[in-house]
Design a protein around this motif. Structure first.
Motif, PDB file in Angstrom:
ATOM      1  N   TYR A 136       0.866  -1.177   0.000  1.00  0.00           N
ATOM      2  CA  TYR A 136       0.000   0.000   0.000  1.00  0.00           C
ATOM      3  C   TYR A 136       0.903   1.228   0.000  1.00  0.00           C
ATOM      4  N   PRO A 137       0.684   2.189  -0.898  1.00  0.00           N
ATOM      5  CA  PRO A 137       1.670   3.259  -1.101  1.00  0.00           C
ATOM      6  C   PRO A 137       1.921   4.123   0.133  1.00  0.00           C
ATOM      7  N   ARG A 138       3.160   4.213   0.547  1.00  0.00           N
ATOM      8  CA  ARG A 138       3.526   5.105   1.650  1.00  0.00           C
ATOM      9  C   ARG A 138       3.288   6.566   1.269  1.00  0.00           C
ATOM     10  N   ALA A 139       3.302   6.829  -0.049  1.00  0.00           N
ATOM     11  CA  ALA A 139       3.064   8.190  -0.526  1.00  0.00           C
ATOM     12  C   ALA A 139       1.657   8.688  -0.208  1.00  0.00           C
ATOM     13  N   LEU A 140       0.772   7.816   0.240  1.00  0.00           N
ATOM     14  CA  LEU A 140      -0.582   8.234   0.628  1.00  0.00           C
ATOM     15  C   LEU A 140      -0.630   8.809   2.038  1.00  0.00           C
ATOM     16  N   SER A 141       0.508   8.868   2.706  1.00  0.00           N
ATOM     17  CA  SER A 141       0.562   9.458   4.050  1.00  0.00           C
ATOM     18  C   SER A 141      -0.030  10.857   4.054  1.00  0.00           C
ATOM     19  N   SER A 142      -1.061  11.048   4.876  1.00  0.00           N
ATOM     20  CA  SER A 142      -1.771  12.333   5.005  1.00  0.00           C
ATOM     21  C   SER A 142      -2.299  12.858   3.668  1.00  0.00           C
ATOM     22  N   ARG A 143      -2.480  11.948   2.688  1.00  0.00           N
ATOM     23  CA  ARG A 143      -3.001  12.336   1.375  1.00  0.00           C
ATOM     24  C   ARG A 143      -4.144  11.432   0.914  1.00  0.00           C
ATOM     25  N   GLY A 144      -4.086  10.169   1.287  1.00  0.00           N
ATOM     26  CA  GLY A 144      -5.097   9.227   0.837  1.00  0.00           C
ATOM     27  C   GLY A 144      -6.355   9.289   1.674  1.00  0.00           C
ATOM     28  N   GLU A 145      -7.314   8.437   1.295  1.00  0.00           N
ATOM     29  CA  GLU A 145      -8.578   8.367   2.022  1.00  0.00           C
ATOM     30  C   GLU A 145      -9.136   6.957   1.905  1.00  0.00           C
ATOM     31  N   VAL A 146     -10.072   6.649   2.801  1.00  0.00           N
ATOM     32  CA  VAL A 146     -10.744   5.354   2.789  1.00  0.00           C
ATOM     33  C   VAL A 146     -12.230   5.584   2.995  1.00  0.00           C
TER      34      VAL A 146
ATOM     35  N   LEU B 297      -1.492  -1.321  -8.611  1.00  0.00           N
ATOM     36  CA  LEU B 297      -1.974  -2.695  -8.718  1.00  0.00           C
ATOM     37  C   LEU B 297      -0.872  -3.714  -8.458  1.00  0.00           C
ATOM     38  N   VAL B 298       0.239  -3.581  -9.168  1.00  0.00           N
ATOM     39  CA  VAL B 298       1.270  -4.616  -9.052  1.00  0.00           C
ATOM     40  C   VAL B 298       2.038  -4.501  -7.745  1.00  0.00           C
ATOM     41  N   GLY B 299       1.922  -3.358  -7.066  1.00  0.00           N
ATOM     42  CA  GLY B 299       2.596  -3.199  -5.788  1.00  0.00           C
ATOM     43  C   GLY B 299       1.947  -3.966  -4.656  1.00  0.00           C
ATOM     44  N   LEU B 300       0.677  -4.338  -4.799  1.00  0.00           N
ATOM     45  CA  LEU B 300      -0.033  -5.059  -3.740  1.00  0.00           C
ATOM     46  C   LEU B 300       0.457  -6.501  -3.729  1.00  0.00           C
ATOM     47  N   ASN B 301       1.211  -6.861  -2.699  1.00  0.00           N
ATOM     48  CA  ASN B 301       1.975  -8.096  -2.753  1.00  0.00           C
ATOM     49  C   ASN B 301       1.243  -9.291  -2.156  1.00  0.00           C
TER      50      ASN B 301
END
Length: 397
Positions: free
Chosen positions: A308-318, A379-383
């Motif tokens: 799950y992208p670390r770049a979503l820190s304080s940027r992503g949502e759920v 997509l491909v990052g989800l291990n």
């Protein structure tokens, strides 16, 4: 200590059959793959292009699961599969997949025998590679199935279109190689306004003209990747090679959903902790986010260790209860935190990271944009640490 349940809303969501809780010993975080949607997407693409489809299942079927996806595509009648490496092709053969499989990547000499042994089609991109395949096939006493790779502008692998004549002539004359196809790869087809695709198509057609000059039969021509399928009908030729579009995701920010494919993947987890964070208190590593006022924060058990992208820190949502809530603080290796404000949540509530909930949706494309990545990377990052569940399986009309 596990935080107590807060309070239930009167309209608390009841999970659907496909999203029922896994067994008690299963990880609460999971990828759900809708095989019905996958089959529907294949049907829609084939109906639109009117030619056979080579479904690309490389990179663990873009995170969806190599073997289950390939098996299902075979069941619903896909004509051909494409992978990147011989190891992926061997895994399919060992899993009982029998449809033709083309390995799209470059040849590593010592592995050529494995291609032939497992009946995998080989990408041949130069005269030297052709001779290598011929020598191995002759030594084994078995003919090799090959596709010629023409470089029309990608500058990755493949003989240049302007110097491909000798390779085509040698392939046509080969005693130990069966020429199944000829192909190239589009570099900019995710952008419907790019002039690059027209130039590549012209170069590819010039390369294919060698067969007429030689009086040789034309092998299967394939050029269109997902962008080509969506935007450039002239590139459909004899077969198309959809990858990311087959899974219902657009290849780029400029792409258009000209075929009504739907997302196949959902990424879901559950709330594992609840607490009230006081105003002025920071959250997570580096103290990069601080609560401006007392707020309710929940923890979700997935992190960058799962891809799950670390770049979503304080940027992503759920999504929780169909409402969007922001990720706060840095995404950790195994978990991250969500600010739910004054809304309610309790342990074991479903959290949707990618997918739909109560009429709201978070797409792969949105996650990619928020994290500054491409949809492919998401997509491909989800291990494989995330378990996959497969639902559906019937072709939708």
């Amino acid at each position: 200590m596990v935080a107590p349940r807060f309070f239930r809303c009167a309209h608390a969501m009841q999970p659907s059959e496909s999203m029922m809780s896994p067994a008690a010993n299963d990880r609460p975080t999971r990828i759900v793959v809708d095989l019905g949607r996958l089959a529907s997407n294949l049907h829609l693409i084939r109906a639109r292009v009117g030619v056979p489809v080579m479904a690309i299942v490389k990179a663990n079927a873009y995170g969806h699961g190599l073997v289950p996806v390939a098996r299902h595509l075979q069941t619903v009648g896909v004509e051909r599969l494409g992978v990147a490496f011989v190891e992926e092709g061997i895994a399919l053969r060992r899993a009982g997949v029998t449809v033709p499989v083309l390995v799209l990547g470059g040849i590593f000499g010592p592995q050529v025998a494995q291609f032939i042994e497992h009946d995998l089609e080989i990408t041949v991109s130069s005269l030297d590679k052709l001779r290598q395949v011929e020598a191995t096939a002759q030594a084994m006493g078995r003919r090799a199935a090959i596709h010629l790779k023409i470089d029309t502008g990608m500058e990755r692998i493949g003989v240049h279109s302007y110097s491909c004549g000798p390779l085509i002539e040698a392939a046509c004359a080969s005693r130990w190689c069966v020429l199944k196809g000829i192909y190239s790869h589009l570099a900019c087809a995710d952008d419907p306004d790019s002039p690059m695709t027209a130039r590549q198509l012209e170069r590819f057609q010039e390369a294919c003209a060698h067969f007429e000059r030689l009086g040789a039969p034309m092998p299967t021509r394939h050029l269109a990747n997902s962008g080509g399928v969506l935007h450039f009908p002239d590139t459909w030729l004899d077969m198309v090679r959809p990858g990311i579009a087959l899974y219902g995701v657009l290849p780029g920010s400029a792409s258009k959903r000209s075929i009504a494919v739907e997302p196949v993947m959902s990424l879901v987890s559950k709330v594992v902790y609840f607490k009230v964070v006081k105003a002025g208190n920071p959250v997570s590593y580096g103290a990069t986010w601080t609560a401006e006022h007392d707020t309710r924060v929940v923890t979700v058990p997935i992190g960058y260790g799962d891809g799950y992208p670390r770049a979503l820190s304080s940027r992503g949502e759920v999504l929780i209860h169909g409402q969007r809530h922001p990720i706060v603080g840095r995404v950790c290796m195994d978990q991250f935190m969500i600010d739910i404000g004054r809304h309610s949540a309790w342990n074991e509530d479903e959290v949707v990271l990618i997918g739909e909930q109560r009429g709201e949706a978070i797409s792969v494309e949105t996650v990619a944009e928020q994290g500054g990545e491409s949809p492919y990377e998401v997509l491909v990052g989800l291990n494989e640490r995330i378990p996959r569940r497969y639902v559906g399986g019937l072709l939708r009309d």
